[in-house]
Write a protein that holds these residues in place. Structure first.
Motif, PDB file in Angstrom:
ATOM      1  N   ALA A 156       0.846  -1.197   0.000  1.00  0.00           N
ATOM      2  CA  ALA A 156       0.000   0.000   0.000  1.00  0.00           C
ATOM      3  C   ALA A 156       0.877   1.242   0.000  1.00  0.00           C
ATOM      4  CB  ALA A 156      -0.929   0.017   1.208  1.00  0.00           C
ATOM      5  N   VAL A 157       0.485   2.226  -0.800  1.00  0.00           N
ATOM      6  CA  VAL A 157       1.172   3.515  -0.879  1.00  0.00           C
ATOM      7  C   VAL A 157       0.225   4.592  -0.362  1.00  0.00           C
ATOM      8  CG1 VAL A 157       2.165   5.257  -2.402  1.00  0.00           C
ATOM      9  CG2 VAL A 157       2.636   2.834  -2.815  1.00  0.00           C
ATOM     10  N   ILE A 158       0.681   5.355   0.599  1.00  0.00           N
ATOM     11  CA  ILE A 158      -0.101   6.452   1.170  1.00  0.00           C
ATOM     12  C   ILE A 158       0.782   7.693   1.166  1.00  0.00           C
ATOM     13  CG2 ILE A 158      -1.294   7.306   3.225  1.00  0.00           C
ATOM     14  CD1 ILE A 158      -1.532   4.273   4.034  1.00  0.00           C
ATOM     15  N   ILE A 159       0.305   8.782   0.592  1.00  0.00           N
ATOM     16  CA  ILE A 159       1.050  10.034   0.671  1.00  0.00           C
ATOM     17  C   ILE A 159       0.356  10.954   1.666  1.00  0.00           C
ATOM     18  CG2 ILE A 159       2.032   9.862  -1.648  1.00  0.00           C
ATOM     19  CD1 ILE A 159      -0.037  11.878  -2.605  1.00  0.00           C
ATOM     20  N   THR A 160       1.137  11.758   2.329  1.00  0.00           N
ATOM     21  CA  THR A 160       0.584  12.634   3.355  1.00  0.00           C
ATOM     22  C   THR A 160       1.318  13.963   3.358  1.00  0.00           C
ATOM     23  OG1 THR A 160       0.078  12.814   5.728  1.00  0.00           O
ATOM     24  CG2 THR A 160       2.138  11.719   5.141  1.00  0.00           C
ATOM     25  N   LEU A 191      -6.321   5.065   9.257  1.00  0.00           N
ATOM     26  CA  LEU A 191      -6.182   4.364   7.977  1.00  0.00           C
ATOM     27  C   LEU A 191      -5.180   3.224   8.115  1.00  0.00           C
ATOM     28  CD1 LEU A 191      -6.485   3.983   4.910  1.00  0.00           C
ATOM     29  CD2 LEU A 191      -4.755   5.773   4.617  1.00  0.00           C
ATOM     30  N   LEU A 192      -4.037   3.494   8.719  1.00  0.00           N
ATOM     31  CA  LEU A 192      -3.017   2.461   8.881  1.00  0.00           C
ATOM     32  C   LEU A 192      -3.554   1.295   9.714  1.00  0.00           C
ATOM     33  CD1 LEU A 192       0.101   4.728   9.479  1.00  0.00           C
ATOM     34  CD2 LEU A 192      -0.400   3.373   7.432  1.00  0.00           C
ATOM     35  N   ASP A 193      -4.349   1.599  10.728  1.00  0.00           N
ATOM     36  CA  ASP A 193      -4.952   0.541  11.534  1.00  0.00           C
ATOM     37  C   ASP A 193      -5.903  -0.309  10.692  1.00  0.00           C
ATOM     38  OD1 ASP A 193      -3.564   1.401  13.752  1.00  0.00           O
ATOM     39  OD2 ASP A 193      -5.253   2.487  14.639  1.00  0.00           O
ATOM     40  N   SER A 194      -6.650   0.346   9.799  1.00  0.00           N
ATOM     41  CA  SER A 194      -7.592  -0.399   8.962  1.00  0.00           C
ATOM     42  C   SER A 194      -6.856  -1.281   7.953  1.00  0.00           C
ATOM     43  CB  SER A 194      -8.553   0.549   8.238  1.00  0.00           C
ATOM     44  OG  SER A 194      -7.922   1.245   7.173  1.00  0.00           O
ATOM     45  N   VAL A 195      -5.680  -0.843   7.502  1.00  0.00           N
ATOM     46  CA  VAL A 195      -4.873  -1.669   6.602  1.00  0.00           C
ATOM     47  C   VAL A 195      -4.301  -2.865   7.365  1.00  0.00           C
ATOM     48  CG1 VAL A 195      -2.815  -1.728   5.144  1.00  0.00           C
ATOM     49  CG2 VAL A 195      -4.332   0.260   5.069  1.00  0.00           C
ATOM     50  N   GLU A 234       2.112  -4.778   3.218  1.00  0.00           N
ATOM     51  CA  GLU A 234       3.273  -3.934   3.486  1.00  0.00           C
ATOM     52  C   GLU A 234       2.935  -2.491   3.107  1.00  0.00           C
ATOM     53  OE1 GLU A 234       7.996  -3.467   2.249  1.00  0.00           O
ATOM     54  OE2 GLU A 234       6.843  -5.193   1.531  1.00  0.00           O
ATOM     55  N   VAL A 235       3.253  -1.546   3.968  1.00  0.00           N
ATOM     56  CA  VAL A 235       2.828  -0.159   3.776  1.00  0.00           C
ATOM     57  C   VAL A 235       4.030   0.771   3.686  1.00  0.00           C
ATOM     58  CG1 VAL A 235       1.453   1.754   4.702  1.00  0.00           C
ATOM     59  CG2 VAL A 235       0.698  -0.613   5.049  1.00  0.00           C
ATOM     60  N   VAL A 236       3.955   1.706   2.736  1.00  0.00           N
ATOM     61  CA  VAL A 236       4.913   2.803   2.638  1.00  0.00           C
ATOM     62  C   VAL A 236       4.135   4.116   2.714  1.00  0.00           C
ATOM     63  CG1 VAL A 236       6.515   4.027   1.134  1.00  0.00           C
ATOM     64  CG2 VAL A 236       6.659   1.547   1.326  1.00  0.00           C
ATOM     65  N   PRO A 294       4.989   0.445  14.237  1.00  0.00           N
ATOM     66  CA  PRO A 294       6.183  -0.306  13.845  1.00  0.00           C
ATOM     67  C   PRO A 294       5.919  -1.138  12.595  1.00  0.00           C
ATOM     68  CG  PRO A 294       5.778  -0.531  16.207  1.00  0.00           C
ATOM     69  CD  PRO A 294       4.584   0.158  15.630  1.00  0.00           C
ATOM     70  N   GLY A 295       6.911  -1.209  11.720  1.00  0.00           N
ATOM     71  CA  GLY A 295       6.774  -2.002  10.502  1.00  0.00           C
ATOM     72  C   GLY A 295       6.324  -1.209   9.298  1.00  0.00           C
ATOM     73  N   VAL A 296       5.784  -0.007   9.517  1.00  0.00           N
ATOM     74  CA  VAL A 296       5.376   0.851   8.402  1.00  0.00           C
ATOM     75  C   VAL A 296       6.592   1.643   7.936  1.00  0.00           C
ATOM     76  CG1 VAL A 296       3.937   2.802   7.687  1.00  0.00           C
ATOM     77  CG2 VAL A 296       2.989   1.019   9.176  1.00  0.00           C
ATOM     78  N   ARG A 297       6.936   1.519   6.673  1.00  0.00           N
ATOM     79  CA  ARG A 297       8.083   2.266   6.137  1.00  0.00           C
ATOM     80  C   ARG A 297       7.676   3.698   5.824  1.00  0.00           C
ATOM     81  NH1 ARG A 297      10.635  -0.251   1.101  1.00  0.00           N
ATOM     82  NH2 ARG A 297       8.623  -1.247   0.715  1.00  0.00           N
ATOM     83  N   THR A 298       8.601   4.617   5.974  1.00  0.00           N
ATOM     84  CA  THR A 298       8.321   6.022   5.679  1.00  0.00           C
ATOM     85  C   THR A 298       9.413   6.610   4.796  1.00  0.00           C
ATOM     86  OG1 THR A 298       9.468   6.830   7.658  1.00  0.00           O
ATOM     87  CG2 THR A 298       7.121   6.325   7.880  1.00  0.00           C
ATOM     88  N   ILE A 299       8.992   7.564   3.967  1.00  0.00           N
ATOM     89  CA  ILE A 299       9.907   8.325   3.122  1.00  0.00           C
ATOM     90  C   ILE A 299       9.501   9.783   3.254  1.00  0.00           C
ATOM     91  CG2 ILE A 299      10.730   8.756   0.770  1.00  0.00           C
ATOM     92  CD1 ILE A 299       9.859   5.883   0.079  1.00  0.00           C
TER      93      ILE A 299
END
Length: 297
Positions: free
Chosen positions: A12-16, A27-31, A40-42, A55-60
């Motif tokens: 999953a790709v999420i921009i913020t 949203l992350l909890d629902s994923v 896997e979430v970025v 924890p486990g969610v990658r960030t850029i």
């Protein structure tokens, strides 16, 4: 990538912009609650710091705002070239919320059952009323949002894409920044032989909003509409398509400032570079027509 004996892998790709930390966390909890193998979430901070994530969610974190398509493209590449470290990528708005825990499973099943299916557009519903706005149904006959169907475009912040599509036709057009980038990708995917489904049973809760809340809305919509046509349509259809949209815009009777911004964007669309031109085939024009939306509207 998975083998036929393995379940398709999902990312999953999420921009913020970093300004909706509570909504992003929900949203992350629902994923994380999706049935089956973990998604896997970025999360991409588009010119802004990323709020605290589990924890486990990658960030850029990007030093500048690259716009919606640019930010999502960065997220795609975080999953390898064209996103191909996974089989399926979900693209979700950071103030949305997956309504059910079976969305990832339904995506896996849909793509496995139909090898020609390239993109799935979810239904967007207001979390309080359950209402789906007409503009969130990606087809002309939008009066019944509960009817799933084949379509010719998709919703940018509520969709799933088979990564083979991105590998084959490329990602979203960075230069668009905001507006119509989904249709550009959709037309390229359709021209390559992929299909797009709108699925009413795959739901993203999202507060009811008006797209014109964005200050750049009218200019970007007009500019990118011209770019979309210049990049993708056979030469004969470019003036037809843009002429129809000019008439529709006038028929909606926008305010004087909005109309001025729209015409400024329309002019900019003709005078500025739009990226590579790869016109769709007439066979694709016919496919779009048979699907209920000829590329003149």
């Amino acid at each position: 990538m998975s083998t036929p004996a393995q379940r398709p892998t999902v990312g999953a790709v999420i921009i913020t912009m970093g300004n909706r930390p509570q909504e992003l966390r929900a949203l992350l909890d629902s994923v994380a609650k999706q049935d089956g193998d973990p998604v896997e979430v970025v999360v991409v901070g588009n010119g802004a710091p990323v709020p605290d994530v589990p924890p486990g969610v990658r960030t850029i974190e990007l030093p500048e705002n690259l716009g919606i398509p640019g930010g999502r493209n960065v997220g795609i590449e975080a999953f390898g070239p064209g996103g191909t470290d996974v089989d399926i990528l979900l693209f979700l708005d950071d103030d949305g919320l997956l309504a059910h825990t079976d969305t990832a499973r339904l995506c896996r099943e849909a793509f496995a059952a139909d090898p020609a299916l390239g993109i799935i557009s979810f239904r967007i519903a207001d979390p309080d009323t359950g209402v789906t706005q007409r503009r969130h149904v990606p087809r002309l006959r939008a009066s019944d949002p509960m009817r799933s169907s084949r379509v010719t475009t998709f919703l940018g912040g509520a969709n799933a894409v088979r990564t083979k599509v991105l590998e084959e036709v490329g990602g979203l057009p960075d230069e668009f920044f905001y507006a119509h980038e989904e249709t550009d990708l959709a037309w390229r995917a359709l021209n390559a032989g992929w299909m797009i489904d709108y699925r009413a049973d795959m739901v993203l809760y999202h507060p009811t909003t008006a797209p014109s809340r964005h200050a750049v809305y009218h200019r970007m919509v007009a500019r990118n509409r011209v770019w979309l046509a210049r990049r993708n349509l056979p030469a004969l259809l470019v003036p037809v398509y843009l002429g129809v949209w000019l008439l529709l815009t006038l028929a909606r009777r926008p305010s004087r400032p909005a109309l001025k911004a729209w015409f400024g964007g329309f002019k900019e669309g003709w005078t500025s570079p739009c990226g590579p031109r790869r016109p769709m085939s007439w066979r694709t024009v016919w496919r779009l027509t048979r699907l209920g939306r000829p590329p003149v509207i």
